[in-house]
Design a protein around this motif. Structure first.
Motif, PDB file in Angstrom:
ATOM      1  N   GLY A 104      67.263   7.354  40.067  1.00 25.21           N
ATOM      2  CA  GLY A 104      66.882   7.378  41.475  1.00 25.21           C
ATOM      3  C   GLY A 104      68.010   7.517  42.472  1.00 25.21           C
ATOM      4  N   THR A 105      69.231   7.795  41.997  1.00 28.99           N
ATOM      5  CA  THR A 105      70.362   7.933  42.918  1.00 28.99           C
ATOM      6  C   THR A 105      70.617   9.382  43.334  1.00 28.99           C
ATOM      7  OG1 THR A 105      71.943   8.068  41.072  1.00 28.99           O
ATOM      8  CG2 THR A 105      71.470   5.877  41.972  1.00 28.99           C
ATOM      9  N   LEU A 106      69.821  10.311  42.808  1.00 29.50           N
ATOM     10  CA  LEU A 106      69.977  11.724  43.160  1.00 29.50           C
ATOM     11  C   LEU A 106      68.602  12.375  43.133  1.00 29.50           C
ATOM     12  CD1 LEU A 106      72.075  14.087  43.646  1.00 29.50           C
ATOM     13  CD2 LEU A 106      71.976  14.477  41.176  1.00 29.50           C
ATOM     14  N   ASP A 107      68.285  13.180  44.151  1.00 27.90           N
ATOM     15  CA  ASP A 107      67.006  13.885  44.148  1.00 27.90           C
ATOM     16  C   ASP A 107      67.176  15.262  43.528  1.00 27.90           C
ATOM     17  OD1 ASP A 107      67.121  16.082  46.492  1.00 27.90           O
ATOM     18  OD2 ASP A 107      68.236  14.290  47.111  1.00 27.90           O
ATOM     19  N   VAL A 108      66.082  15.841  43.085  1.00 29.20           N
ATOM     20  CA  VAL A 108      66.120  17.102  42.348  1.00 29.20           C
ATOM     21  C   VAL A 108      66.724  18.234  43.180  1.00 29.20           C
ATOM     22  CG1 VAL A 108      64.682  18.905  41.312  1.00 29.20           C
ATOM     23  CG2 VAL A 108      64.199  16.494  40.846  1.00 29.20           C
ATOM     24  N   LYS A 109      66.321  18.370  44.442  1.00 29.02           N
ATOM     25  CA  LYS A 109      66.817  19.466  45.275  1.00 29.02           C
ATOM     26  C   LYS A 109      68.331  19.398  45.439  1.00 29.02           C
ATOM     27  CE  LYS A 109      66.150  21.705  49.765  1.00 29.02           C
ATOM     28  NZ  LYS A 109      65.396  21.671  51.061  1.00 29.02           N
ATOM     29  N   THR A 110      68.850  18.200  45.672  1.00 25.58           N
ATOM     30  CA  THR A 110      70.300  18.044  45.829  1.00 25.58           C
ATOM     31  C   THR A 110      71.013  18.337  44.520  1.00 25.58           C
ATOM     32  OG1 THR A 110      69.985  16.368  47.539  1.00 25.58           O
ATOM     33  CG2 THR A 110      72.143  16.444  46.481  1.00 25.58           C
ATOM     34  N   ALA A 111      70.434  17.896  43.401  1.00 26.06           N
ATOM     35  CA  ALA A 111      71.050  18.132  42.095  1.00 26.06           C
ATOM     36  C   ALA A 111      71.174  19.618  41.810  1.00 26.06           C
ATOM     37  CB  ALA A 111      70.220  17.452  41.003  1.00 26.06           C
TER      38      ALA A 111
ATOM     39  N   ALA B  83      57.343  16.072  35.470  1.00 24.14           N
ATOM     40  CA  ALA B  83      56.948  15.092  36.497  1.00 24.14           C
ATOM     41  C   ALA B  83      58.077  14.871  37.489  1.00 24.14           C
ATOM     42  CB  ALA B  83      56.551  13.775  35.830  1.00 24.14           C
ATOM     43  N   LEU B  84      59.316  14.809  36.992  1.00 22.04           N
ATOM     44  CA  LEU B  84      60.468  14.661  37.885  1.00 22.04           C
ATOM     45  C   LEU B  84      60.581  15.866  38.823  1.00 22.04           C
ATOM     46  CD1 LEU B  84      63.272  13.358  35.467  1.00 22.04           C
ATOM     47  CD2 LEU B  84      61.965  12.020  37.121  1.00 22.04           C
ATOM     48  N   GLY B  85      60.429  17.060  38.250  1.00 21.66           N
ATOM     49  CA  GLY B  85      60.560  18.271  39.048  1.00 21.66           C
ATOM     50  C   GLY B  85      59.490  18.393  40.113  1.00 21.66           C
ATOM     51  N   ARG B  86      58.285  17.934  39.804  1.00 15.76           N
ATOM     52  CA  ARG B  86      57.178  18.039  40.761  1.00 15.76           C
ATOM     53  C   ARG B  86      57.282  17.011  41.875  1.00 15.76           C
ATOM     54  NH1 ARG B  86      52.214  18.738  36.385  1.00 15.76           N
ATOM     55  NH2 ARG B  86      52.471  20.986  36.053  1.00 15.76           N
ATOM     56  N   HIS B  87      57.717  15.813  41.524  1.00 16.17           N
ATOM     57  CA  HIS B  87      57.700  14.714  42.487  1.00 16.17           C
ATOM     58  C   HIS B  87      59.089  14.367  43.041  1.00 16.17           C
ATOM     59  CE1 HIS B  87      53.486  13.952  41.480  1.00 16.17           C
ATOM     60  NE2 HIS B  87      53.828  14.087  40.215  1.00 16.17           N
TER      61      HIS B  87
ATOM     62  N   GLY C 141      58.882  21.960  36.456  1.00 16.56           N
ATOM     63  CA  GLY C 141      58.132  21.226  37.461  1.00 16.56           C
ATOM     64  C   GLY C 141      58.465  21.647  38.877  1.00 16.56           C
ATOM     65  N   ALA C 142      59.724  22.020  39.103  1.00 18.75           N
ATOM     66  CA  ALA C 142      60.150  22.462  40.436  1.00 18.75           C
ATOM     67  C   ALA C 142      59.934  23.953  40.651  1.00 18.75           C
ATOM     68  CB  ALA C 142      61.630  22.123  40.641  1.00 18.75           C
TER      69      ALA C 142
END
Length: 328
Positions: free
Chosen positions: A309-316, A262-266, A203-204
């Motif tokens: 919801g405590t971590l966003d994909v980019k930071t992870a 969906a997580l990766g896209r949003h 997704g990302a």
């Protein structure tokens, strides 16, 4: 209990229907048990489960019932309900299951709230029964269509595993017996977490190289988790680990993969409109258990935090790529 025992499948969703179908097609005395009388009658009349497996014909020999009491006398009972419903089902159905009955868990997950394996849950609720677990790479539609599928059935002893494999296998559905119930269960549960991670990468738009790296490092993580629970690390290189992950981490039939996309896209779970998937529950449970036991599970931890919801994909992704470099 024998390979020719009467078989009952509890749960008329896609997977339960598919397993009942292949067992009946192979000549078994099989009854599929559903909760909704109307849906059960529709299956009996049309020989299809249009809601769960549209367009797929079911064997003429398969029986149907909305009355759980028909499982009395069954030597093999498949529990094909979601992982979080297994304890309640075992408790309510216990009076119908004679001592020595083989109860096969057909769900992939750990109990939310306790972190316990489903075999532990059912052994607590169903003392005196033989608790086994079926897992591995197999989409319900493929199984029901008669497409070649291989999975694993893990039991307390090799003899019981072999008997169950013979009773439930067919010309296009092959079960390999195992005695590593811990490894098979954790492989099935945590591959869903890794499939979500694969979806996040897709997704990302992070590329196939990233997916390959995640699969290999995820299996190492899963192996540590299995061994910490007393299972065999090598089990995760088989059907219930690597095989299942390759399927669910690459095919868009996988709800866990689609959830991850969906997580990766949003960036958060806000982009997902469906029900929460099994891998989301498993990530939360496994991450908590790993913290308690001191098991290094960076991918699982990241997925759990992205889901809650405590971590966003980019930071992870940044955190995973900047971890200290160690030996593989």
């Amino acid at each position: 209990m024998s390979a020719h025992a009467k078989i009952a499948v509890v749960g008329a969703g896609a997977f339960g229907t598919a397993l009942a179908s292949v067992a009946a097609a192979s000549g078994g005395d099989v009854t599929l048990i559903g909760r909704d009388a109307g849906s059960v009658e529709a299956m009996r009349t049309t020989r299809r489960n249009e809601k769960a497996l549209p367009g797929i014909d079911l064997p003429q020999t398969l029986a149907y019932s909305a009355d759980a009491a028909v499982m009395r006398g069954a030597g093999i009972v498949l529990f094909a309900m979601p992982s979080q419903a297994q304890r309640e089902a075992a408790r309510s159905l216990a009076p119908l299951l004679a001592p020595g009955t083989a109860v096969v868990i057909c769900a992939k997950g750990m109990e939310k709230g306790t972190g316990r394996l489903l075999t532990e849950v059912l052994e607590e609720e169903l003392p005196g029964r033989e608790i086994a677990v079926l897992s591995g790479p197999g989409f319900a539609a493929d199984i029901a269509k008669g497409l070649p599928t291989a999975m694993v059935i893990a039991a307390r002893t090799a003899e019981i595993g072999a008997m169950l494999a013979q009773a439930l296998s067919g010309p296009t559905f092959r079960l390999y017996p195992s005695t590593d119930r811990i490894g098979v269960q954790l492989g099935g549960a945590l591959k869903n977490v890794l499939a979500i991670a694969c979806g996040i990468i897709e997704g990302a738009q992070l590329g196939d190289s990233a997916r390959a790296a995640l699969i290999s490092r995820g299996l190492a993580e899963l192996s540590r988790f299995v061994e910490a629970h007393g299972g065999e690390g090598i089990t995760v290189t088989g059907l219930s680990g690597l095989g299942d992950l390759v399927l669910t981490g690459t095919s868009h039939q996988s709800r866990n993969l689609r959830f991850g996309i969906a997580l990766g896209r949003h960036g958060t779970a806000a982009g997902w409109s469906g029900d929460l998937v099994e891998g989301a529950f498993a990530a939360s449970v496994a991450s908590g258990v790993a913290a308690e036991k001191g098991i290094d599970m960076p991918i699982t931890d990241a997925v759990a935090r992205i889901v809650d919801g405590t971590l966003d994909v980019k930071t992870a992704i940044g955190q995973l790529m900047t971890r200290p470099i160690t030996q593989e």
